[in-house]
Enzyme design. Structure first.
Site, PDB file in Angstrom:
ATOM      1  N   CYS A  60      -2.498   1.095  -9.637  1.00  0.00           N
ATOM      2  CA  CYS A  60      -2.955   0.701  -8.286  1.00  0.00           C
ATOM      3  C   CYS A  60      -3.807  -0.572  -8.397  1.00  0.00           C
ATOM      4  O   CYS A  60      -4.442  -0.812  -9.424  1.00  0.00           O
ATOM      5  CB  CYS A  60      -3.819   1.789  -7.677  1.00  0.00           C
ATOM      6  SG  CYS A  60      -2.970   3.333  -7.370  1.00  0.00           S
ATOM      7  N   THR A  61      -3.861  -1.332  -7.326  1.00  0.00           N
ATOM      8  CA  THR A  61      -4.753  -2.490  -7.332  1.00  0.00           C
ATOM      9  C   THR A  61      -6.199  -2.032  -7.122  1.00  0.00           C
ATOM     10  O   THR A  61      -7.125  -2.765  -7.411  1.00  0.00           O
ATOM     11  CB  THR A  61      -4.398  -3.483  -6.211  1.00  0.00           C
ATOM     12  OG1 THR A  61      -4.448  -2.802  -4.973  1.00  0.00           O
ATOM     13  CG2 THR A  61      -3.033  -4.081  -6.423  1.00  0.00           C
TER      14      THR A  61
END
Lengths: 404, 181
Positions: free
Chosen positions: B82-83
């Site tokens: 995930c960012t």
């Protein structure tokens, strides 16, 4: 240029500020792709028929255009690859495996894109070569003094970006190339963020290898290129086997074609390479110096505007008379996650920016952050786009503050 | 150690947030199945036509996410890809009922996590594993197609992580081991 893309945003204005990830495509590029597939779709180099000859001519013309664009002495010094990442891997697997031995050193900055770090890590595992990393100065630019100090007779390769995709800083490639050559090392330059935005002259810079991607310079995705000095390419073994990279194939061995064919195994991205050629024509018609000068003005405007917003921290050097930043800003807003910020800017204001680590996790760790937001511009952006972004950002900060 | 199925009761919501559209809150539903819960959630988000309202709704749900035990912010609980940074903690009870806790450094991601946990907390492990990411697409939160695997697609990555933990726990339940991974 953006008619169709604006429709995606329900017809309202879309401010596209994610150009460091990929650029938009002018009609001439789309037309060139269309023309290839509609009018002379055929495989290159192999057929004797008219269509194949036409496709081959256009494909090789695209190679000449790339060579002229970066001032390579010969078009055979340009190898088409799928992208810049593949171009770097080509050098790592071909030149690297043949030339590196245990204890040899590769000097890399911590600000490189993952594509310019991971291939060398893989190569180190295979060869026993050692990676040496250059960190940043207090001004948040790669420390060229440290780079110089790291160079020794053990250094076999220096890998540096030309323009940082996070810090917006520009490295003195000509100087670094000289320092590398003084100790007998080669230099590979990741020029993905410079070739689309400024005049890049491989002869003037004195580099051994340089890579760039088409899609960041108005061209199609799926194609990039490697520039390599002819004597280096000629000495390098193939990277991938099969297709057009052979001279003769026997059951027990094969002989290989000369560069660049030696490194272009299988059917290449023909239409995409031709599209890249059209993008180069388009950019050249505008003029790369003109594009660069305009972008320096935009870069300063973006930095100054962003700098005035309370709680904003911009990464990289401050612009000055002597420090020219690229037209991008990576930043964070105190107390606000960059992904939340980017989501709200997109959903509420139609402003497209990037959030995350921008394929530069080591750099983000060095800066003490997990992620950042990034607004990156190209020559088709305007000061009005920057104003829209700043207005949206101020509103976004206010929106999230109201929920605290 | 076997845990009991946790009832997912949110703390008192932030009064500023609850002012905005106090829709019938999903946690007020009685013993709904995952499918019913999903329909409720889809309907709720579909009625929000403006993007800003959907973002507000997620922020509202973020504020309801129970506090995460900081000692559980360990590498094995981190959702990769995930960012944003996301942590998921999962437990299983004697009858295969799943319990999840989550946290993130992003408020919108916390809102996503709240929705996923509300959907799947207390569900049978098999239901969790069989839940399809495509079913969330209709919620229309963000313009990203939910089915795409992407660094920014929190729905996808968090759900996959919840499902992987569930599979591991079910195997441990079956063959023995720690019921908290």
């Amino acid at each position: 240029m953006f008619d169709e893309i604006q429709k995606v945003n329900n017809g309202s204005k879309l401010v596209y500020l994610d150009n460091a990830a990929t650029s938009q495509k002018p009609s001439v590029v789309i037309d060139a792709l269309n023309e290839y597939y509609r009018s002379y779709n055929s495989n290159v180099h192999r057929g004797i028929h008219f269509l194949s000859a036409r496709a081959t001519d256009e494909y090789e013309m695209a190679r000449k255009k790339v060579a002229a664009f970066v001032n390579a002495p010969e078009s055979s010094e340009i190898v088409f690859t799928r992208n810049a990442t593949e171009a770097i891997n080509l050098v790592a697997y071909s030149w690297g495996i043949s030339n590196l031995k245990p204890g040899d050193e590769i000097v890399v900055t911590i600000a490189e894109h993952h594509s310019a770090i991971v291939p060398w890590q893989l190569l180190s595992e295979k060869t026993g070569a050692v990676l040496k990393f250059v960190s940043l100065t207090e001004d948040e630019v790669p420390d060229t003094k440290m780079l110089q100090e790291l160079l020794s007779k053990k250094t076999k390769l220096v890998v540096v970006h030309h323009v940082s995709n996070v810090l917006a800083s520009v490295l003195p490639i000509r100087d670094i190339a000289k320092w590398a050559h003084d100790v007998g090392a080669k230099i590979l330059v990741d020029a993905c963020q410079s070739v689309p935005h400024m005049v890049v002259d491989v002869q003037n810079l004195g580099v051994d290898f340089l890579v760039a991607s088409s899609h960041k310079m108005c061209g199609p995705t799926g194609v990039g290129f490697l520039y390599g000095k002819s004597e280096l390419l000629e000495s390098m073994p193939p990277f991938l086997g099969g297709g057009e990279m052979i001279k003769d194939v026997f059951l027990d061995h094969s002989t290989y074609a000369d560069p660049p064919s030696r490194f272009e195994a299988g059917t290449p991205a023909i239409g995409e390479a031709i599209g890249l050629g059209a993008a180069i024509d388009y950019l050249s018609e505008i003029g790369m110096q003109k594009i660069h000068d305009y972008e320096v003005e935009l870069a300063n405007y973006l930095y100054e505007k962003l700098h005035t917003i309370p709680g904003v921290r911009i990464y990289g050097p401050a612009p000055s008379q002597t420090v020219h930043r690229a037209a991008l800003c990576s930043f964070n807003v105190e107390g606000l996650h960059p992904t939340d910020l980017a989501t709200f800017l997109d959903q509420q204001h139609g402003v497209a920016i990037r959030s995350g680590h921008h394929c530069a996790q080591p750099l983000h760790r060095y800066l003490g952050i997990n992620a950042s937001a990034r607004a990156s511009l190209y020559f088709y952006n305007t000061k009005e786009d920057v104003d829209d972004f700043i207005r949206g950002l101020v509103d976004t900060v206010g929106f999230f503050s109201s929920f605290k | 150690m076997n845990s009991t199925t946790a009832t997912f009761r949110p703390p008192n919501p932030n009064p500023n947030l609850i002012k905005f559209k106090p829709n019938s809150h999903p946690t007020h539903m009685t013993s709904p199945t995952v499918t019913k819960k999903l329909n409720h959630l889809v309907t709720e988000f579909k009625t929000l036509h403006q993007p800003i309202d959907r973002v507000k709704k997620l922020l509202h749900y973020a504020s309801l996410l129970p506090e995460f035990n900081q000692s559980r912010k360990i590498e094995s609980n981190r959702v990769t890809g995930c960012t944003t940074q996301v942590w998921i903690d999962a437990t299983i009870n004697d009858v295969n009922g799943m319990s999840f806790h989550a946290d993130s450094d992003s408020e919108i991601t916390k809102g996503f996590c709240y929705c996923l946990i509300w959907l799947l907390d207390g569900a049978d492990g098999r239901e969790v594993v069989e839940f399809r990411i495509d079913d969330l697409e209709e919620m229309n939160v963000g313009i990203l197609p939910v089915r795409a695997s992407s660094r920014v697609n929190t729905w996808h990555n968090v759900l996959i992580s919840m499902q992987n933990r569930t599979r591991d726990l079910m195997l441990m339940q079956k063959y023995g081991g720690d019921n908290n991974v």
